[in-house]
Scaffold this active site. Structure first.
Site, mmCIF file in Angstrom:
data_model
loop_
_atom_site.group_PDB
_atom_site.id
_atom_site.type_symbol
_atom_site.label_atom_id
_atom_site.label_comp_id
_atom_site.label_asym_id
_atom_site.label_seq_id
_atom_site.Cartn_x
_atom_site.Cartn_y
_atom_site.Cartn_z
ATOM 1 N N HIS A 66 0.959 -1.117 -0.017
ATOM 2 C CA HIS A 66 0.020 -0.038 0.022
ATOM 3 C C HIS A 66 0.862 1.059 -0.081
ATOM 4 O O HIS A 66 0.726 1.959 -0.848
ATOM 5 C CB HIS A 66 -0.965 -0.132 1.294
ATOM 6 C CG HIS A 66 -1.624 1.063 1.417
ATOM 7 N ND1 HIS A 66 -3.050 1.230 1.428
ATOM 8 C CD2 HIS A 66 -1.506 2.480 1.990
ATOM 9 C CE1 HIS A 66 -3.454 2.537 1.552
ATOM 10 N NE2 HIS A 66 -2.486 3.067 1.952
ATOM 11 N N GLU A 67 2.012 1.274 0.852
ATOM 12 C CA GLU A 67 2.725 2.484 0.997
ATOM 13 C C GLU A 67 3.589 2.696 -0.276
ATOM 14 O O GLU A 67 3.791 3.753 -0.722
ATOM 15 C CB GLU A 67 3.842 2.292 2.019
ATOM 16 C CG GLU A 67 2.895 2.196 3.676
ATOM 17 C CD GLU A 67 2.064 3.460 3.678
ATOM 18 O OE1 GLU A 67 2.330 4.497 3.183
ATOM 19 O OE2 GLU A 67 0.944 3.318 4.392
ATOM 20 N N HIS A 70 1.619 4.422 -3.063
ATOM 21 C CA HIS A 70 1.735 5.861 -2.838
ATOM 22 C C HIS A 70 3.103 6.310 -3.412
ATOM 23 O O HIS A 70 3.297 7.583 -4.209
ATOM 24 C CB HIS A 70 1.747 6.338 -1.403
ATOM 25 C CG HIS A 70 0.303 6.057 -0.521
ATOM 26 N ND1 HIS A 70 -0.533 6.695 -1.106
ATOM 27 C CD2 HIS A 70 0.089 5.384 0.303
ATOM 28 C CE1 HIS A 70 -1.565 6.595 -0.405
ATOM 29 N NE2 HIS A 70 -1.308 5.806 0.647
HETATM 30 ZN ZN LIG Z 1 -2.375 5.302 2.364
#
Ligand SMILES: [Zn+2]
Length: 258
Positions: A66-67, A70
């Site tokens: 998830h990170e 980004h």
């Molecule tokens: Zn996030």
């Protein structure tokens, strides 16, 4: 955020970005292993522990993915990511600068929840395939845990509480509408503080009604969100700062006043 995560241990690099673990993560990892081992109790103690550790690593691996979603979208907009770290309340990607436009801010923010939703969908598809083709029931449990965790990760992060992803999308929308990033940051920080307060009060109310300690987790999470909101607000206001990767951390270093 960076100030809160001082003392992280660096375990490697991925796509040129440092990956680290804050000591507080070890606590939540141990808690996850303990809770999972109860689900796998029928496997025998050692085997249950091994499967639980692997499942917990996969769960936190989802947070890292998830990170990185980004981070990699930020890179496309010319914004470097200094680090990705796991800590008590999940993961955090520390970017080197504020996104240059509202569109970039929204794209970077939405990338994480979209990635988590995609992972949840893949796990659900695999579960559905297992239901038709048959398979190891404990593997189904692992897939269910991964699907649920990623769906939660996507949904929770989309709550409009700055500096969470939903709050950043909200800030991008206000920034686009008003053409003023500072005003958008103020407004989204207020919603972040309101959310943190609501979360804390909800936790206290639930703990009071159920006479259980578990809802106090929400109080701690609300406290963390409020601190993160204040620090992110201060970072965003820091127009005369330079960031120093490495060394003592990623904290913005203010230049002395002229
Ligand atoms: Zn996030």
């Amino acid at each position: 955020m960076a100030q809160l995560l001082r003392g992280s241990m660096w375990i490697g690099r991925c796509f040129g970005i440092r990956v680290g673990i804050h000591p507080s993560w070890l606590l939540v990892f141990a808690l996850a292993v303990w809770m999972l081992s109860e689900s796998f109790g029928d496997l025998g103690a050692m085997y249950a522990l091994s499967v639980s550790v692997i499942t917990a690593l996969a769960l936190f691996g989802s947070v890292v993915v998830h990170e990185f979603a980004h981070a990699l979208i930020a890179r496309r907009f010319g914004v470097a990511t200094l680090s990705v770290r796991l800590f008590l309340f999940g993961g955090v990607a520390t970017i080197a600068a504020e996104p240059p436009t509202p569109g970039a801010e929204a794209a970077i923010a939405v990338a994480g929840p979209l990635c988590s939703a995609a992972l949840a969908g893949l796990c659900a598809l695999a579960l559905e395939a297992m239901r038709h083709l048959g398979g190891e029931p404990h593997l189904a449990l692992v897939l269910m845990a991964l699907a649920a965790a990623n769906a939660f990760l996507a949904a929770f992060n989309l709550l409009p509480a700055f500096p969470m992803d939903g709050g950043r999308i909200f800030r991008a929308a206000v920034w686009r509408l008003r053409g003023d990033r500072a005003a958008a940051t103020r407004l989204s920080s207020l919603t972040g503080m309101a959310f943190a307060l609501a979360l804390g009060l909800l936790g206290m109310e639930l703990a009071w009604q159920t006479h259980d300690w578990e809802p106090l987790w929400y109080v701690a999470l609300g406290g963390f969100v409020s601190i993160a909101t204040i620090q992110s607000y201060q970072d965003a206001r820091c127009t005369r700062c330079e960031r120093v990767p490495g060394g003592s951390g990623d904290a913005p270093q203010r230049k002395p006043a002229a």
